[in-house]
Design a protein around this motif. Sequence first.
Motif, PDB file in Angstrom:
ATOM      1  N   LYS A   1      12.356  -2.653  30.672  1.00  0.00           N
ATOM      2  CA  LYS A   1      11.758  -3.459  31.631  1.00  0.00           C
ATOM      3  C   LYS A   1      12.575  -4.773  31.569  1.00  0.00           C
ATOM      4  O   LYS A   1      12.937  -5.403  32.530  1.00  0.00           O
ATOM      5  CB  LYS A   1      10.327  -4.114  31.221  1.00  0.00           C
ATOM      6  N   ASN A   2      13.095  -4.990  30.206  1.00  0.00           N
ATOM      7  CA  ASN A   2      14.084  -6.177  30.158  1.00  0.00           C
ATOM      8  C   ASN A   2      15.442  -5.990  30.426  1.00  0.00           C
ATOM      9  O   ASN A   2      16.466  -6.566  30.009  1.00  0.00           O
ATOM     10  CB  ASN A   2      13.752  -6.872  28.696  1.00  0.00           C
ATOM     11  N   LYS A   3      15.713  -4.472  30.874  1.00  0.00           N
ATOM     12  CA  LYS A   3      16.931  -3.897  31.045  1.00  0.00           C
ATOM     13  C   LYS A   3      18.012  -3.881  29.682  1.00  0.00           C
ATOM     14  O   LYS A   3      19.403  -3.990  29.960  1.00  0.00           O
ATOM     15  CB  LYS A   3      17.696  -4.808  32.172  1.00  0.00           C
ATOM     16  N   TYR A   4      17.471  -3.965  28.506  1.00  0.00           N
ATOM     17  CA  TYR A   4      18.228  -3.368  27.543  1.00  0.00           C
ATOM     18  C   TYR A   4      18.316  -1.885  27.492  1.00  0.00           C
ATOM     19  O   TYR A   4      17.573  -1.133  26.662  1.00  0.00           O
ATOM     20  CB  TYR A   4      17.364  -3.840  26.108  1.00  0.00           C
ATOM     21  N   TYR A   5      19.172  -1.219  28.321  1.00  0.00           N
ATOM     22  CA  TYR A   5      19.207   0.085  28.533  1.00  0.00           C
ATOM     23  C   TYR A   5      19.595   0.999  27.207  1.00  0.00           C
ATOM     24  O   TYR A   5      18.902   2.019  26.978  1.00  0.00           O
ATOM     25  CB  TYR A   5      20.093   0.596  29.546  1.00  0.00           C
ATOM     26  N   HIS A   6      20.548   0.469  26.453  1.00  0.00           N
ATOM     27  CA  HIS A   6      21.016   1.107  25.250  1.00  0.00           C
ATOM     28  C   HIS A   6      19.786   1.207  24.346  1.00  0.00           C
ATOM     29  O   HIS A   6      19.274   2.496  23.738  1.00  0.00           O
ATOM     30  CB  HIS A   6      22.025   0.645  24.589  1.00  0.00           C
ATOM     31  N   LYS A   7      19.159   0.474  23.972  1.00  0.00           N
ATOM     32  CA  LYS A   7      17.985   0.375  23.231  1.00  0.00           C
ATOM     33  C   LYS A   7      16.821   0.967  23.804  1.00  0.00           C
ATOM     34  O   LYS A   7      16.359   1.992  22.690  1.00  0.00           O
ATOM     35  CB  LYS A   7      17.535  -1.095  22.828  1.00  0.00           C
TER      36      LYS A   7
ATOM     37  N   TYR B   1      27.259   2.549  33.928  1.00  0.00           N
ATOM     38  CA  TYR B   1      27.601   1.985  35.113  1.00  0.00           C
ATOM     39  C   TYR B   1      27.322   0.278  35.166  1.00  0.00           C
ATOM     40  O   TYR B   1      28.443  -0.477  35.352  1.00  0.00           O
ATOM     41  CB  TYR B   1      26.575   2.365  36.313  1.00  0.00           C
ATOM     42  N   ASN B   2      26.403  -0.071  34.618  1.00  0.00           N
ATOM     43  CA  ASN B   2      26.234  -1.559  34.196  1.00  0.00           C
ATOM     44  C   ASN B   2      27.148  -2.291  33.187  1.00  0.00           C
ATOM     45  O   ASN B   2      27.902  -3.100  33.455  1.00  0.00           O
ATOM     46  CB  ASN B   2      24.775  -1.767  33.681  1.00  0.00           C
ATOM     47  N   ALA B   3      27.485  -1.446  32.147  1.00  0.00           N
ATOM     48  CA  ALA B   3      28.242  -1.813  31.345  1.00  0.00           C
ATOM     49  C   ALA B   3      30.020  -2.019  31.862  1.00  0.00           C
ATOM     50  O   ALA B   3      30.553  -3.097  31.420  1.00  0.00           O
ATOM     51  CB  ALA B   3      28.543  -0.944  30.092  1.00  0.00           C
ATOM     52  N   LYS B   4      30.211  -1.026  32.538  1.00  0.00           N
ATOM     53  CA  LYS B   4      31.605  -1.356  33.312  1.00  0.00           C
ATOM     54  C   LYS B   4      31.596  -2.375  34.603  1.00  0.00           C
ATOM     55  O   LYS B   4      32.581  -3.353  34.407  1.00  0.00           O
ATOM     56  CB  LYS B   4      31.958   0.021  34.122  1.00  0.00           C
ATOM     57  N   TYR B   5      30.435  -2.597  34.965  1.00  0.00           N
ATOM     58  CA  TYR B   5      30.091  -3.474  36.056  1.00  0.00           C
ATOM     59  C   TYR B   5      30.288  -4.865  35.504  1.00  0.00           C
ATOM     60  O   TYR B   5      30.918  -5.846  35.992  1.00  0.00           O
ATOM     61  CB  TYR B   5      29.014  -3.218  36.866  1.00  0.00           C
ATOM     62  N   PHE B   6      29.427  -5.103  34.338  1.00  0.00           N
ATOM     63  CA  PHE B   6      29.320  -6.313  33.919  1.00  0.00           C
ATOM     64  C   PHE B   6      30.549  -6.797  33.038  1.00  0.00           C
ATOM     65  O   PHE B   6      30.984  -8.130  32.716  1.00  0.00           O
ATOM     66  CB  PHE B   6      28.191  -6.523  33.253  1.00  0.00           C
TER      67      PHE B   6
ATOM     68  N   LYS C   1      30.123 -18.317  31.477  1.00  0.00           N
ATOM     69  CA  LYS C   1      29.462 -17.326  32.343  1.00  0.00           C
ATOM     70  C   LYS C   1      30.027 -15.889  31.962  1.00  0.00           C
ATOM     71  O   LYS C   1      29.365 -15.012  32.075  1.00  0.00           O
ATOM     72  CB  LYS C   1      29.933 -17.767  33.787  1.00  0.00           C
ATOM     73  N   SER C   2      31.253 -16.050  31.421  1.00  0.00           N
ATOM     74  CA  SER C   2      31.787 -14.639  30.768  1.00  0.00           C
ATOM     75  C   SER C   2      30.936 -14.209  29.844  1.00  0.00           C
ATOM     76  O   SER C   2      30.997 -13.093  29.737  1.00  0.00           O
ATOM     77  CB  SER C   2      33.406 -14.839  30.688  1.00  0.00           C
ATOM     78  N   LEU C   3      30.791 -15.024  28.956  1.00  0.00           N
ATOM     79  CA  LEU C   3      29.987 -14.671  27.786  1.00  0.00           C
ATOM     80  C   LEU C   3      28.711 -14.248  28.115  1.00  0.00           C
ATOM     81  O   LEU C   3      28.184 -13.352  27.483  1.00  0.00           O
ATOM     82  CB  LEU C   3      29.822 -15.882  26.653  1.00  0.00           C
ATOM     83  N   TYR C   4      28.038 -14.750  29.145  1.00  0.00           N
ATOM     84  CA  TYR C   4      26.761 -14.342  29.876  1.00  0.00           C
ATOM     85  C   TYR C   4      26.847 -12.612  30.289  1.00  0.00           C
ATOM     86  O   TYR C   4      26.063 -11.847  29.886  1.00  0.00           O
ATOM     87  CB  TYR C   4      26.344 -15.151  30.832  1.00  0.00           C
ATOM     88  N   TYR C   5      27.893 -12.549  30.983  1.00  0.00           N
ATOM     89  CA  TYR C   5      27.986 -10.906  31.342  1.00  0.00           C
ATOM     90  C   TYR C   5      28.591 -10.110  30.284  1.00  0.00           C
ATOM     91  O   TYR C   5      28.123  -9.019  30.143  1.00  0.00           O
ATOM     92  CB  TYR C   5      29.225 -11.278  32.255  1.00  0.00           C
ATOM     93  N   ILE C   6      29.245 -10.844  29.296  1.00  0.00           N
ATOM     94  CA  ILE C   6      29.570  -9.863  28.195  1.00  0.00           C
ATOM     95  C   ILE C   6      28.177  -9.438  27.315  1.00  0.00           C
ATOM     96  O   ILE C   6      28.235  -8.399  26.895  1.00  0.00           O
ATOM     97  CB  ILE C   6      30.533 -10.544  27.171  1.00  0.00           C
ATOM     98  N   ASN C   7      27.151 -10.255  27.265  1.00  0.00           N
ATOM     99  CA  ASN C   7      25.936 -10.128  26.775  1.00  0.00           C
ATOM    100  C   ASN C   7      25.171  -8.965  27.411  1.00  0.00           C
ATOM    101  O   ASN C   7      24.616  -8.377  26.711  1.00  0.00           O
ATOM    102  CB  ASN C   7      25.214 -11.423  26.542  1.00  0.00           C
ATOM    103  N   ILE C   8      25.232  -9.028  28.693  1.00  0.00           N
ATOM    104  CA  ILE C   8      24.761  -8.037  29.494  1.00  0.00           C
ATOM    105  C   ILE C   8      25.361  -6.547  29.233  1.00  0.00           C
ATOM    106  O   ILE C   8      24.621  -5.820  29.300  1.00  0.00           O
ATOM    107  CB  ILE C   8      24.628  -8.388  31.206  1.00  0.00           C
TER     108      ILE C   8
ATOM    109  N   MET D   1      26.858  -5.683  26.685  1.00  0.00           N
ATOM    110  CA  MET D   1      26.416  -4.988  25.605  1.00  0.00           C
ATOM    111  C   MET D   1      25.012  -4.617  25.289  1.00  0.00           C
ATOM    112  O   MET D   1      24.598  -3.815  24.394  1.00  0.00           O
ATOM    113  CB  MET D   1      26.856  -6.205  24.384  1.00  0.00           C
ATOM    114  N   ARG D   2      24.154  -4.958  26.202  1.00  0.00           N
ATOM    115  CA  ARG D   2      22.937  -4.418  26.208  1.00  0.00           C
ATOM    116  C   ARG D   2      22.789  -2.973  26.754  1.00  0.00           C
ATOM    117  O   ARG D   2      21.889  -2.157  26.595  1.00  0.00           O
ATOM    118  CB  ARG D   2      22.007  -5.448  26.999  1.00  0.00           C
ATOM    119  N   ASN D   3      23.869  -2.813  27.519  1.00  0.00           N
ATOM    120  CA  ASN D   3      24.170  -1.319  28.204  1.00  0.00           C
ATOM    121  C   ASN D   3      24.859  -0.706  27.278  1.00  0.00           C
ATOM    122  O   ASN D   3      24.562   0.760  26.980  1.00  0.00           O
ATOM    123  CB  ASN D   3      24.923  -1.670  29.383  1.00  0.00           C
ATOM    124  N   ASN D   4      25.755  -0.933  26.584  1.00  0.00           N
ATOM    125  CA  ASN D   4      26.789  -0.533  25.508  1.00  0.00           C
ATOM    126  C   ASN D   4      27.542  -1.411  24.638  1.00  0.00           C
ATOM    127  O   ASN D   4      28.402  -2.240  24.999  1.00  0.00           O
ATOM    128  CB  ASN D   4      27.863   0.229  26.434  1.00  0.00           C
TER     129      ASN D   4
END
Length: 224
Positions: A56-62, A93-98, A112-119, A121-124
């Motif tokens: 739901k919170n888009k932490y796909y890896h977990k 896909y999300n990991a590559k995109y973000f 903003k870059s750090l924000y995208y890096i955090n997303i 890493m939620r995917n990979n």
Amino acid sequence: MKRIMPFLITLLIPFLFTACSLVSVNSLSTEKKFEIYHSVVNEIESYKKEGDIYLKNKYYHKAILAYEKVNFYEAKEVYSKEYINNLKNRASYNAKYFLKKAHENAKKNKIKSLYYINITMRNNPTLKKAIKLKETLLEDAKVKSFINKKEQKVQNLLNKNKMMVYHTRSLNNSVKKLIKYDDFNPIAMKAKSIIKNSYEKLVKNSISLYNKKNYSQAKKEFNL
């Protein structure tokens, strides 16, 4: 019972192969066997709920890890290979995109870059390029100052050490603002553990109020 027996067999395998174990399978009482069984059933349900929350919170890896644990414990595809693979594809896909978005902002807007890096890493969380960029960003003076301010808000609330509803809520909100940029921040992780313990104590207190027939106060605590 048909469902219980395969579980018991699976659960008791470690007793057969653990050299350190002083307890044989046959020496376990029926009550103990069912206690182990119910413990694992509860754990499976916990992983299901955990996976749903992460998804739901888009932490796909977990989410994927949680669902795979359910399949492992159940010894069957509660979540199909197709479903798991679709989540893995989405995460990839999300990991590559973000990661691309993070690199695009690495010079013009480091926060903003750090924000995208955090997303990313939620995917990979294992992408070497993402890890390297995150380390670089966290060394930047402006980023350090930005993160430090958010850490300080969390730390100030931790220092108050109040196990009250509104204080716990404030702490939780501050943690959310911090992990928006760094899920692995040590202060945030420490605060999460305290928040969990706080809510557990608050729930116990609510139950205690209810048992004392202080229904209005108990209802108020539960609602909060």
